[in-house]
Design a protein around this motif. Sequence first.
Motif, short mmCIF file in Angstrom:
data_model
loop_
_atom_site.label_atom_id
_atom_site.label_comp_id
_atom_site.label_asym_id
_atom_site.label_seq_id
_atom_site.Cartn_x
_atom_site.Cartn_y
_atom_site.Cartn_z
N PHE A 127 85.53 71.32 78.86
CA PHE A 127 84.73 71.86 77.76
C PHE A 127 84.02 73.15 78.15
O PHE A 127 84.02 74.13 77.39
CB PHE A 127 83.71 70.81 77.30
CG PHE A 127 82.52 71.40 76.62
CD1 PHE A 127 82.64 72.01 75.38
CD2 PHE A 127 81.27 71.38 77.23
CE1 PHE A 127 81.54 72.58 74.75
CE2 PHE A 127 80.17 71.94 76.61
CZ PHE A 127 80.31 72.53 75.36
N VAL A 128 83.40 73.18 79.32
CA VAL A 128 82.63 74.36 79.72
C VAL A 128 83.52 75.59 79.84
O VAL A 128 83.19 76.67 79.35
CB VAL A 128 81.88 74.11 81.04
CG1 VAL A 128 81.17 75.39 81.51
CG2 VAL A 128 80.86 72.99 80.88
N ASN A 131 84.68 76.61 76.26
CA ASN A 131 83.60 77.18 75.46
C ASN A 131 83.20 78.57 75.97
O ASN A 131 82.99 79.51 75.19
CB ASN A 131 82.39 76.25 75.46
CG ASN A 131 81.36 76.62 74.41
OD1 ASN A 131 81.64 76.62 73.22
ND2 ASN A 131 80.17 76.97 74.86
N VAL A 153 85.86 72.27 70.88
CA VAL A 153 85.32 71.28 69.93
C VAL A 153 86.12 69.99 70.00
O VAL A 153 85.55 68.90 69.89
CB VAL A 153 85.32 71.86 68.50
CG1 VAL A 153 84.99 70.77 67.47
CG2 VAL A 153 84.30 73.00 68.40
N ALA A 156 84.79 68.25 73.01
CA ALA A 156 83.40 67.78 72.87
C ALA A 156 82.97 67.91 71.41
O ALA A 156 82.22 68.81 71.05
CB ALA A 156 82.48 68.60 73.78
N ASN A 158 80.91 66.43 69.55
CA ASN A 158 79.49 66.27 69.22
C ASN A 158 78.61 67.26 69.98
O ASN A 158 77.42 67.02 70.15
CB ASN A 158 79.05 64.84 69.50
CG ASN A 158 79.71 63.84 68.59
OD1 ASN A 158 79.84 64.07 67.39
ND2 ASN A 158 80.15 62.72 69.13
N SER A 159 79.21 68.36 70.40
CA SER A 159 78.45 69.39 71.10
C SER A 159 78.03 70.47 70.12
O SER A 159 78.87 71.16 69.53
CB SER A 159 79.29 70.02 72.22
OG SER A 159 78.69 71.20 72.69
N ALA A 161 76.66 73.22 70.95
CA ALA A 161 77.04 74.50 71.56
C ALA A 161 78.47 74.87 71.22
O ALA A 161 78.78 76.02 70.88
CB ALA A 161 76.86 74.44 73.08
N ALA A 162 79.38 73.88 71.28
CA ALA A 162 80.79 74.14 70.97
C ALA A 162 80.96 74.49 69.50
O ALA A 162 81.69 75.42 69.15
CB ALA A 162 81.64 72.92 71.32
N ALA A 186 76.84 72.02 63.56
CA ALA A 186 76.04 72.29 64.76
C ALA A 186 74.57 72.02 64.49
O ALA A 186 73.86 71.42 65.32
CB ALA A 186 76.25 73.73 65.21
N LEU A 189 73.33 68.50 64.55
CA LEU A 189 73.14 67.98 65.90
C LEU A 189 71.92 68.60 66.59
O LEU A 189 71.27 67.95 67.41
CB LEU A 189 74.39 68.25 66.75
CG LEU A 189 75.65 67.52 66.30
CD1 LEU A 189 76.89 68.13 66.96
CD2 LEU A 189 75.56 66.03 66.65
#
Length: 242
Positions: A127-128, A131, A153, A156, A158-159, A161-162, A186, A189
């Motif tokens: 993910f990191v 993103n 996305v 992740a 439910n992120s 940031a994503a 976003a 969340l």
Amino acid sequence: LELLEGQEQAFADQLRQLVEQAPENIDVLSMQAAAAQRAGETETAIAVARHAFKLQPDGKTLLPLITYLEASGANAEAEKLIGAWLEDNPGDPTILLARAVNEGKQGRADSSLSGYREVLEQQPDNFVALNNLAWETRNEDPGQALDYARRAVQAAPNSAAALDTLAVVEFINGDARAAKRSIQKALELAPDIPSLRYNEAMIDNALGDTESARRVLEEILTVSPDFPEATEARALLQSLGG
């Protein structure tokens, strides 16, 4: 659990007992270093993390040490540790990712992007890396950035940031309606992050809802006048007659 639930005193009491009973346990040392960093005692965090790495030299103990060194401004030592580790463990994705992040912070964009892509060769759903690649390539290669953002996305869902990155990349690609859907998810969340709300205002303005854009900008600039995009927010608000 106590730490996650905000029970700071209970956490401190439990940690004190753990340090007495198992002072050399790696997990205990990790919590001890994290607690010191949370308290603003970065040098203590570094010392504890350094001891943990000496006891158990692996990616698990090296990563927090690198993080605390960078937080203290000791980037040269962090880079040296990363380089030495990768010489002996060239395929360690955790440390490859740490190096890519550090390269980006030092302004070495090409090296940073190359590092993220190297991580993805081993971990396609990281993910990191996805993103950060989406964000860093959003202007130079928006089509490729959109692919990275969508994959982030998926990795992740439910992120916030994503989803925020996806919204911005969709906006840059000219799809403001899709961007609106993503930024709304976003904000469900993370409703109080001013940077997300600024992106909401930017998207609303592009969709012609200037009243909503103006209201959001006024709210975030009142509550968080110094957030990272405050200058851009003020310029947008002024263009809307605010």
